[in-house]
Design a protein around this motif. Structure first.
Motif, PDB file in Angstrom:
ATOM      1  N   GLU A 208      -3.577   1.680  -2.918  1.00 56.85           N
ATOM      2  CA  GLU A 208      -2.519   2.301  -3.721  1.00 56.85           C
ATOM      3  C   GLU A 208      -3.011   3.673  -4.163  1.00 56.85           C
ATOM      4  O   GLU A 208      -4.114   3.796  -4.707  1.00 56.85           O
ATOM      5  CB  GLU A 208      -2.242   1.413  -4.932  1.00 56.85           C
TER       6      GLU A 208
ATOM      7  N   THR B  22      -4.690  -3.985  -0.447  1.00 60.53           N
ATOM      8  CA  THR B  22      -3.830  -2.907  -0.919  1.00 60.53           C
ATOM      9  C   THR B  22      -4.638  -1.629  -1.076  1.00 60.53           C
ATOM     10  O   THR B  22      -5.752  -1.656  -1.608  1.00 60.53           O
ATOM     11  CB  THR B  22      -3.213  -3.267  -2.290  1.00 60.53           C
TER      12      THR B  22
ATOM     13  N   SER C 158       0.839  -1.191   0.000  1.00 64.00           N
ATOM     14  CA  SER C 158       0.000   0.000   0.000  1.00 64.00           C
ATOM     15  C   SER C 158       0.877   1.245   0.000  1.00 64.00           C
ATOM     16  O   SER C 158       2.054   1.193   0.346  1.00 64.00           O
ATOM     17  CB  SER C 158      -0.899   0.017   1.236  1.00 64.00           C
ATOM     18  N   SER C 159       0.257   2.372  -0.361  1.00 68.75           N
ATOM     19  CA  SER C 159       0.954   3.667  -0.368  1.00 68.75           C
ATOM     20  C   SER C 159       0.896   4.266   1.035  1.00 68.75           C
ATOM     21  O   SER C 159       0.316   5.326   1.258  1.00 68.75           O
ATOM     22  CB  SER C 159       0.295   4.611  -1.376  1.00 68.75           C
TER      23      SER C 159
END
Length: 121
Positions: free
Chosen positions: A54, A52, A18-19
């Protein structure tokens, strides 16, 4: 051999990262925590269903998620619920929620809070 057709590296994560360093990340996690599987009294983030989050430089958000089982009755609706929860977060440009089945969800993906809430610890 190019990077596109190279085999995944040994030990590479099964779930895309993930961001987590993006300024919107924590707000998006909280938005995901507002979504519940109707059959389980724990939010989908703590259940481990969000794999995730993102976030692009343009604030386009891609969420990769799964369900506890492919036959889950809300499989068709859940991605929309997640998109509806994330879209209003200030700064989000667009949201794309994709359902993935690999790796399959397992109880080990739940947070300690979720396990406690469900009586598993």
């Amino acid at each position: 051999m190019t990077a596109e057709n190279a085999a995944p590296m040994e030990g590479a994560p099964l779930i895309r990262p993930s961001s987590t360093d993006h300024p919107l990340y924590d707000q998006l996690v909280e938005a995901c925590r507002s979504v519940y599987d109707p059959e389980i009294p724990v939010n989908i983030y703590d259940l481990g269903l969000i794999y995730t989050i993102e976030i692009s430089a343009e604030n386009d958000v891609l969420v990769l998620m799964t369900l506890t089982a492919p036959g889950c009755p809300v499989a068709g609706e859940m991605p929309g619920w997640v998109a509806d929860a994330i879209s209003p977060v200030p700064g989000v440009k667009s949201v794309d929620v994709e359902m993935v089945w690999d790796p399959p969800w397992g109880m080990d993906m739940m947070s300690d809070e979720a396990r406690l809430e469900l009586g598993f610890m």
